[in-house]
Scaffold this active site. Structure first.
Site, PDB file in Angstrom:
ATOM      1  N   TRP A 167       0.831  -1.215   0.000  1.00 61.15           N
ATOM      2  CA  TRP A 167       0.000   0.000   0.000  1.00 61.15           C
ATOM      3  C   TRP A 167       0.859   1.256   0.000  1.00 61.15           C
ATOM      4  CZ3 TRP A 167      -4.202  -0.790  -2.207  1.00 61.15           C
ATOM      5  CH2 TRP A 167      -4.966  -1.934  -1.975  1.00 61.15           C
ATOM      6  N   LYS A 183     -12.668  -1.833   5.941  1.00 55.53           N
ATOM      7  CA  LYS A 183     -11.913  -2.720   6.824  1.00 55.53           C
ATOM      8  C   LYS A 183     -12.473  -2.653   8.244  1.00 55.53           C
ATOM      9  CE  LYS A 183      -9.175  -3.018   3.194  1.00 55.53           C
ATOM     10  NZ  LYS A 183      -8.104  -2.159   2.697  1.00 55.53           N
ATOM     11  N   ASP A 215      -2.121   6.547   6.188  1.00 58.18           N
ATOM     12  CA  ASP A 215      -3.148   5.678   5.607  1.00 58.18           C
ATOM     13  C   ASP A 215      -3.516   4.644   6.663  1.00 58.18           C
ATOM     14  OD1 ASP A 215      -4.680   3.804   4.340  1.00 58.18           O
ATOM     15  OD2 ASP A 215      -3.227   3.335   2.764  1.00 58.18           O
TER      16      ASP A 215
HETATM   17  C1  PLP Z   1      -7.519  -1.663   1.450  1.00 57.95           C
HETATM   18  C2  PLP Z   1      -6.455  -0.648   1.570  1.00 57.95           C
HETATM   19  C3  PLP Z   1      -6.267   0.351   0.604  1.00 57.95           C
HETATM   20  C4  PLP Z   1      -7.109   0.433  -0.654  1.00 57.95           C
HETATM   21  O1  PLP Z   1      -8.384   0.847  -0.327  1.00 57.95           O
HETATM   22  P1  PLP Z   1      -9.488   1.117  -1.453  1.00 57.95           P
HETATM   23  O2  PLP Z   1     -10.602   1.643  -0.614  1.00 57.95           O
HETATM   24  O3  PLP Z   1      -9.768  -0.186  -2.108  1.00 57.95           O
HETATM   25  O4  PLP Z   1      -8.959   2.119  -2.387  1.00 57.95           O
HETATM   26  C5  PLP Z   1      -5.266   1.282   0.800  1.00 57.95           C
HETATM   27  N1  PLP Z   1      -4.483   1.238   1.893  1.00 57.95           N
HETATM   28  C6  PLP Z   1      -4.622   0.288   2.836  1.00 57.95           C
HETATM   29  C7  PLP Z   1      -3.720   0.289   4.022  1.00 57.95           C
HETATM   30  C8  PLP Z   1      -5.617  -0.674   2.704  1.00 57.95           C
HETATM   31  O5  PLP Z   1      -5.761  -1.623   3.651  1.00 57.95           O
END
Ligand code: PLP
Length: 360
Positions: free
Chosen positions: A102, A196, A172
């Site tokens: 990521w 999540k 993030d």
């Molecule tokens: C799932 C995830 C993403 C991507 O998220 P989307 O909503 O599918 O764009 C980005 N960063 C992390 C840490 C994630 O777990």
């Protein structure tokens, strides 16, 4: 009706109590004769739901009035672009730490908008470590420092919040937000895709210090400018109303569970049990350095990967769903977010012990 234990990395498990409440309210929301999904986002009924969700999130995370809370769309992946579009000025540099898939995607996307300095990377260890902060090569005056506190795919989680002085820290937090208390004041900005640990897919949360608003250049589209959404209570256009409502139900549920401090205790216990079992076995293993193991995403491999298919099929049949690891890592991954009860982890460990007994 029966609900299986769902270890999906995302979209992930939601609390059963939340889904039951949504089910009860779906046709006729509190006697209004229609569903939330069919209601104007300007209707006072929805505005009240939206404001309560924001307030509950502020209470849960201790978010002060110095921060705007935005309910957006586009997922965390859109934030990979929005962050530099809004925070990286002409001629400035942004620092990034590369600790997994990521972070890498965030770095790649940011590179379209300006100068990026990858201040540290653990790619050499195949992303099983977090580079110690003393080793980071920060630039002289970065616009911000971006990192991913929990790498969902590798199951790697920082055991510390970076110390960056006056540099805005951007995180993030898609897969770790609300899993434990965190001092929001340490951050310039936090973002997270909802699917999540917050609610259903389609909603993205942004928590941004207000002094960081209004820095986007004139070419940045209104929809991709944080200021637009802050000025309009996240209702510049039609927001993802149903996802916002469901996130609100999750926040209420979290408050009833005793808030994030209590979730942290449960989450830590769940993770320690599972890692403890894996470490105690020669049949299963996890490659991540102990101090940086994720509480939320637990990848593991079998000593003999020829057994992977059987493991997954038998787990599925036993009501333990979505344990397949990410295609880039292989093996298994158990995501044990807030909504995954401790009983699910107990059931998984019992299954793993029995599978080992039969196949070792
Ligand atoms: C799932 C995830 C993403 C991507 O998220 P989307 O909503 O599918 O764009 C980005 N960063 C992390 C840490 C994630 O777990």
């Amino acid at each position: 009706m029966s609900r299986a234990y769902n270890f999906c990395a995302g979209p992930a498990a939601l609390p059963t109590a939340v889904l039951e409440q949504a089910q009860q309210e779906i046709l006729d929301f509190q006697g209004k004769g229609l569903s939330i999904m069919e209601m104007s986002h300007r209707d006072k009924v929805f505005v009240d739901i939206a404001e309560k969700a924001e307030q509950d999130l502020r209470d849960l995370m201790g978010i002060s009035d110095d921060y705007a809370v935005l309910f957006l769309q586009g997922g965390a992946s859109t934030q990979f672009a929005m962050v530099p579009m809004n925070l990286l000025g002409e001629g400035e540099t942004a620092d990034y730490i590369n600790t997994g898939q990521w972070s890498k995607k965030a770095i790649k996307e940011a590179g379209r908008y300006g100068k990026i300095n990858v201040a540290a990377s653990s790619e050499d260890s195949n992303f099983t470590t977090v580079p110690p902060q003393e080793s980071w090569k920060l630039s002289a005056n970065p616009a911000y420092l971006h990192y991913c506190p929990n790498e969902t795919i590798g199951g790697l989680e920082y055991s510390f919040i970076p110390e960056v002085g006056g540099t805005p820290l951007v995180a993030d937090m898609s897969s770790t937000i609300l899993s434990r208390p965190v001092d929001v004041n340490r951050f310039g900005m936090i973002y997270a895709g909802a699917q999540k640990n917050i609610g259903p897919a389609g909603l993205t949360l942004v928590i941004i210090r207000k002094d960081l608003l209004g820095k986007a250049g004139a070419h940045v589209p209104a929809m991709l400018n944080y200021q637009t959404h802050a000025d309009n209570g996240s209702m510049y256009n039609t927001p993802p109303t149903y996802a916002w409502y469901l996130a609100g139900l999750v926040f209420e549920w979290l408050k009833k569970q005793g808030g994030v401090a209590n979730m942290a205790e449960i989450n830590q216990r769940k993770a320690e049990k599972l890692y403890g079992f894996i470490d105690g076995s020669d049949f299963y293993s996890n490659p991540v350095e102990k101090i940086s193991r994720s509480w939320m995403n637990v990848p593991f491999v079998l000593a003999d990967d020829a057994l992977d298919k059987t493991f997954l099929a038998e787990a599925d049949a036993a009501g333990l769903l979505n344990l397949k690891g990410h295609r880039s890592v292989g093996g298994m991954r158990a995501s044990i977010y807030n909504a995954v009860p401790e009983a699910a982890v107990d059931a998984l460990i019992a299954f793993m012990a029995e599978f080992e007994r039969k196949n070792a």
